[in-house]
Design a protein around this motif. Structure first.
Motif, PDB file in Angstrom:
ATOM      1  N   ILE A 251       0.850  -1.212   0.000  1.00 42.35           N
ATOM      2  CA  ILE A 251       0.000   0.000   0.000  1.00 42.35           C
ATOM      3  C   ILE A 251       0.871   1.242   0.000  1.00 42.35           C
ATOM      4  O   ILE A 251       0.602   2.221  -0.714  1.00 42.35           O
ATOM      5  CB  ILE A 251      -0.952  -0.014   1.214  1.00 42.35           C
ATOM      6  CG1 ILE A 251      -1.993  -1.127   1.035  1.00 42.35           C
ATOM      7  CG2 ILE A 251      -1.629   1.334   1.395  1.00 42.35           C
ATOM      8  CD1 ILE A 251      -2.855  -1.366   2.257  1.00 42.35           C
ATOM      9  N   THR A 252       1.911   1.242   0.818  1.00 42.07           N
ATOM     10  CA  THR A 252       2.799   2.414   0.880  1.00 42.07           C
ATOM     11  C   THR A 252       3.431   2.676  -0.482  1.00 42.07           C
ATOM     12  O   THR A 252       3.447   3.822  -0.970  1.00 42.07           O
ATOM     13  CB  THR A 252       3.898   2.178   1.919  1.00 42.07           C
ATOM     14  OG1 THR A 252       3.309   1.976   3.200  1.00 42.07           O
ATOM     15  CG2 THR A 252       4.836   3.372   1.982  1.00 42.07           C
ATOM     16  N   VAL A 253       3.929   1.591  -1.086  1.00 44.19           N
ATOM     17  CA  VAL A 253       4.538   1.747  -2.412  1.00 44.19           C
ATOM     18  C   VAL A 253       3.492   2.199  -3.427  1.00 44.19           C
ATOM     19  O   VAL A 253       3.747   3.084  -4.259  1.00 44.19           O
ATOM     20  CB  VAL A 253       5.198   0.418  -2.837  1.00 44.19           C
ATOM     21  CG1 VAL A 253       5.668   0.505  -4.290  1.00 44.19           C
ATOM     22  CG2 VAL A 253       6.372   0.082  -1.934  1.00 44.19           C
ATOM     23  N   SER A 254       2.272   1.587  -3.325  1.00 44.67           N
ATOM     24  CA  SER A 254       1.202   1.970  -4.272  1.00 44.67           C
ATOM     25  C   SER A 254       0.796   3.432  -4.086  1.00 44.67           C
ATOM     26  O   SER A 254       0.549   4.155  -5.064  1.00 44.67           O
ATOM     27  CB  SER A 254      -0.021   1.065  -4.079  1.00 44.67           C
ATOM     28  OG  SER A 254       0.316  -0.274  -4.351  1.00 44.67           O
ATOM     29  N   ARG A 255       0.693   3.872  -2.781  1.00 46.13           N
ATOM     30  CA  ARG A 255       0.342   5.273  -2.511  1.00 46.13           C
ATOM     31  C   ARG A 255       1.386   6.211  -3.097  1.00 46.13           C
ATOM     32  O   ARG A 255       1.057   7.246  -3.700  1.00 46.13           O
ATOM     33  CB  ARG A 255       0.216   5.480  -1.001  1.00 46.13           C
ATOM     34  CG  ARG A 255      -0.235   6.904  -0.635  1.00 46.13           C
ATOM     35  CD  ARG A 255      -0.286   7.117   0.877  1.00 46.13           C
ATOM     36  NE  ARG A 255      -1.356   6.328   1.478  1.00 46.13           N
ATOM     37  CZ  ARG A 255      -1.164   5.333   2.312  1.00 46.13           C
ATOM     38  NH1 ARG A 255       0.081   4.983   2.630  1.00 46.13           N
ATOM     39  NH2 ARG A 255      -2.182   4.688   2.831  1.00 46.13           N
ATOM     40  N   GLN A 256       2.653   5.801  -2.878  1.00 44.42           N
ATOM     41  CA  GLN A 256       3.722   6.637  -3.433  1.00 44.42           C
ATOM     42  C   GLN A 256       3.655   6.673  -4.964  1.00 44.42           C
ATOM     43  O   GLN A 256       3.778   7.744  -5.567  1.00 44.42           O
ATOM     44  CB  GLN A 256       5.075   6.089  -2.967  1.00 44.42           C
ATOM     45  CG  GLN A 256       5.311   6.256  -1.472  1.00 44.42           C
ATOM     46  CD  GLN A 256       6.566   5.548  -1.014  1.00 44.42           C
ATOM     47  OE1 GLN A 256       7.163   4.800  -1.786  1.00 44.42           O
ATOM     48  NE2 GLN A 256       6.966   5.777   0.241  1.00 44.42           N
ATOM     49  N   ASN A 257       3.427   5.482  -5.534  1.00 44.88           N
ATOM     50  CA  ASN A 257       3.329   5.446  -7.004  1.00 44.88           C
ATOM     51  C   ASN A 257       2.110   6.231  -7.501  1.00 44.88           C
ATOM     52  O   ASN A 257       2.182   6.951  -8.511  1.00 44.88           O
ATOM     53  CB  ASN A 257       3.223   3.991  -7.483  1.00 44.88           C
ATOM     54  CG  ASN A 257       4.516   3.228  -7.265  1.00 44.88           C
ATOM     55  OD1 ASN A 257       5.588   3.850  -7.162  1.00 44.88           O
ATOM     56  ND2 ASN A 257       4.438   1.901  -7.178  1.00 44.88           N
ATOM     57  N   LEU A 258       0.959   6.105  -6.777  1.00 43.75           N
ATOM     58  CA  LEU A 258      -0.251   6.840  -7.158  1.00 43.75           C
ATOM     59  C   LEU A 258      -0.031   8.343  -7.052  1.00 43.75           C
ATOM     60  O   LEU A 258      -0.462   9.122  -7.915  1.00 43.75           O
ATOM     61  CB  LEU A 258      -1.424   6.399  -6.278  1.00 43.75           C
ATOM     62  CG  LEU A 258      -2.785   7.051  -6.574  1.00 43.75           C
ATOM     63  CD1 LEU A 258      -3.211   6.739  -8.018  1.00 43.75           C
ATOM     64  CD2 LEU A 258      -3.851   6.561  -5.593  1.00 43.75           C
ATOM     65  N   GLY A 259       0.638   8.747  -5.959  1.00 41.40           N
ATOM     66  CA  GLY A 259       0.920  10.194  -5.795  1.00 41.40           C
ATOM     67  C   GLY A 259       1.766  10.705  -6.951  1.00 41.40           C
ATOM     68  O   GLY A 259       1.492  11.795  -7.497  1.00 41.40           O
ATOM     69  N   ARG A 260       2.810   9.876  -7.276  1.00 40.75           N
ATOM     70  CA  ARG A 260       3.642  10.329  -8.398  1.00 40.75           C
ATOM     71  C   ARG A 260       2.839  10.379  -9.699  1.00 40.75           C
ATOM     72  O   ARG A 260       2.964  11.320 -10.488  1.00 40.75           O
ATOM     73  CB  ARG A 260       4.829   9.364  -8.551  1.00 40.75           C
ATOM     74  CG  ARG A 260       5.898   9.556  -7.486  1.00 40.75           C
ATOM     75  CD  ARG A 260       7.184   8.843  -7.890  1.00 40.75           C
ATOM     76  NE  ARG A 260       7.000   7.403  -7.972  1.00 40.75           N
ATOM     77  CZ  ARG A 260       7.166   6.572  -6.942  1.00 40.75           C
ATOM     78  NH1 ARG A 260       7.536   7.048  -5.750  1.00 40.75           N
ATOM     79  NH2 ARG A 260       6.984   5.271  -7.094  1.00 40.75           N
ATOM     80  N   MET A 261       1.955   9.393  -9.889  1.00 40.91           N
ATOM     81  CA  MET A 261       1.146   9.361 -11.110  1.00 40.91           C
ATOM     82  C   MET A 261       0.173  10.532 -11.161  1.00 40.91           C
ATOM     83  O   MET A 261      -0.027  11.169 -12.227  1.00 40.91           O
ATOM     84  CB  MET A 261       0.376   8.044 -11.195  1.00 40.91           C
ATOM     85  CG  MET A 261       1.270   6.811 -11.432  1.00 40.91           C
ATOM     86  SD  MET A 261       0.376   5.261 -11.313  1.00 40.91           S
ATOM     87  CE  MET A 261      -0.787   5.460 -12.659  1.00 40.91           C
ATOM     88  N   MET A 262      -0.470  10.827  -9.988  1.00 38.65           N
ATOM     89  CA  MET A 262      -1.431  11.949  -9.948  1.00 38.65           C
ATOM     90  C   MET A 262      -0.728  13.266 -10.199  1.00 38.65           C
ATOM     91  O   MET A 262      -1.245  14.141 -10.923  1.00 38.65           O
ATOM     92  CB  MET A 262      -2.139  11.978  -8.589  1.00 38.65           C
ATOM     93  CG  MET A 262      -3.098  10.802  -8.383  1.00 38.65           C
ATOM     94  SD  MET A 262      -3.930  10.826  -6.786  1.00 38.65           S
ATOM     95  CE  MET A 262      -4.940  12.300  -6.955  1.00 38.65           C
TER      96      MET A 262
END
Length: 425
Positions: free
Chosen positions: A339-350
């Protein structure tokens, strides 16, 4: 055709030596003849013995002279020489190595002795398979010899030195003379009745005539038939009598017979200590093995009991619980990391999407602003509407005399169409 072998001198001499010496194995041979040229050299006696047809070289080493020669030897004497055939390889000569020399008075007796020896040998009385084993730890040892003299004294001394607990039983007998064999047989039988463990029979050194009673056939058969092991100790090492052949063990001397019969107490005690240590070690080892086996059996029994099985199930459940909790924690930690990695990846994507959208918006706004009618109006342009408010973008939508509205950047004008001209070219 068989190829002939070529021998060296040494090889041939050795073969002759082996053949001669093996054909005349101990206990010794006896040779009768006339003495010739006796001479002493270096303490040894060199002489020849001859008869009408042949001559034999002889030697008696100085170690045998003291016990084997009881008279002054001279040329011409008729003698009986006891010894062994030997081959002296360096000179290729064979000779008789003498251990005893007797005057010829024993010639007839020698023939009798040889006949008796061959007779008893043919009956198997000398065979090793008939020899009884000598007890290792005798308690009672019977002795058949003269009641006084060096022999019994020496045997008693050996007993004192070796083992004072061994009981010696003496059956006195004559050891020389015509009726000596009878008394020796009586002593054997008496000791056999008493049930001793070993019997020693013998006497000290002497001439061939002195030892002759020990060649008696009756005595030989009594020794052979005796149910108790018999050790013979007659005379010295070179001496050999019939009972030496039939006895269960031949000793060089009476003293040697005692040494072989009486165990050394100190050595036996050491053997007992060694055996005791081995037994202790063996028993302890067996006890340890049984203890280990008992422990294994106890553990096996415990494992089969309900309480043990219940404890084993509890132990397994504890292990499963620990493993389950660990697996859950591991999975939760793994999901947290995901989740942490996904959140970080999502933040970067957003952020990337926003920045891209923002750049697109700015680009479109700039483009829209560039195409804005108002901006064109500010630049001096205007647009036309008819009375209905529709945009007029073609001459085909207006008529002559029609009223139009011209919209400028800061207001509007009304106008009438006076003429409509179509564009050419």
């Amino acid at each position: 055709m068989t190829e002939k072998r070529i021998f060296s001198v040494s090889e041939l001499t050795q073969k002759i030596k082996n053949r001669l010496e093996n054909d005349f194995l101990p206990p010794h041979i006896m040779l009768s003849g006339e003495v010739s040229k006796p001479q002493f050299s270096g303490g040894h006696l060199y002489f020849t013995v001859k008869d009408s047809g042949a001559i034999m070289n002889c030697v008696m080493w100085r170690t045998s002279i003291a016990s084997g020669l009881k008279f002054d030897i001279e040329t011409g004497q008729k003698v009986v020489v006891t010894g062994d055939i030997k081959v002296y390889a360096p000179s290729g000569r064979y000779q008789l190595q003498a251990v005893r020399i007797e005057k010829e008075g024993v010639g007839n007796k020698f023939e009798e002795l040889e006949k008796l020896k061959q007779k008893l040998m043919a009956e198997g009385m000398f065979d090793k398979e008939h020899k009884k084993p000598i007890p290792k730890y005798p308690k009672r040892i019977g002795i058949v010899t003269a009641k006084s003299g060096a022999v019994i004294d020496d045997i008693c001394k050996v007993a004192r030195d070796h083992n004072v607990y061994v009981n010696l039983i003496l059956c006195p007998a004559k050891v020389q003379g015509e009726d000596a064999a009878i008394t020796l047989i009586k002593g054997l039988k008496r000791l056999e009745e008493l049930g001793v463990d070993i019997i020693i029979i013998g006497r000290g050194g002497g001439s061939m005539e002195d030892l002759w009673c020990f060649n008696d056939e009756r005595l030989a058969r009594a020794v052979y038939d005796c149910k108790i092991p018999v050790i013979s100790g007659v005379g010295h090492e070179p001496d050999w009598t019939i009972i030496d052949g039939v006895a269960d063990l031949r000793a060089a001397t009476p003293t040697d017979a005692a040494k072989q019969a009486i165990p050394v107490l100190k050595d036996r005690l050491e053997e007992l200590d060694y055996c005791k240590d081995r037994m202790r070690t063996g028993i302890q080892s067996k006890i340890d093995r049984l203890k280990h086996k008992l422990s294994d059996m106890e553990l096996m029994i415990k494992k089969q009991s309900p309480q043990m099985k219940f404890k084993e199930m509890e132990r397994k459940l504890d292990i499963y619980s620990v493993n389950f909790n660990k697996n859950i924690r591991d999975k939760i930690d793994s999901y947290d990391k995901y989740i942490t990695v996904s959140r970080q990846n999502l933040g970067r994507m957003m952020r990337a999407s926003y920045e891209a959208s923002n750049r697109r918006y700015i680009s479109l706004a700039t483009e829209l602003d560039g195409n804005s009618p108002m901006k064109r109006l500010l630049g001096g342009y205007s647009y036309i509407e008819n009375e209905a408010g529709d945009n007029v973008n073609s001459i085909k939508k207006v008529k002559t005399g029609e009223n139009l509205k011209l919209v400028l950047s800061d207001g509007s004008l009304k106008a009438r169409v006076e003429e409509v001209s179509e564009k050419h070219g």
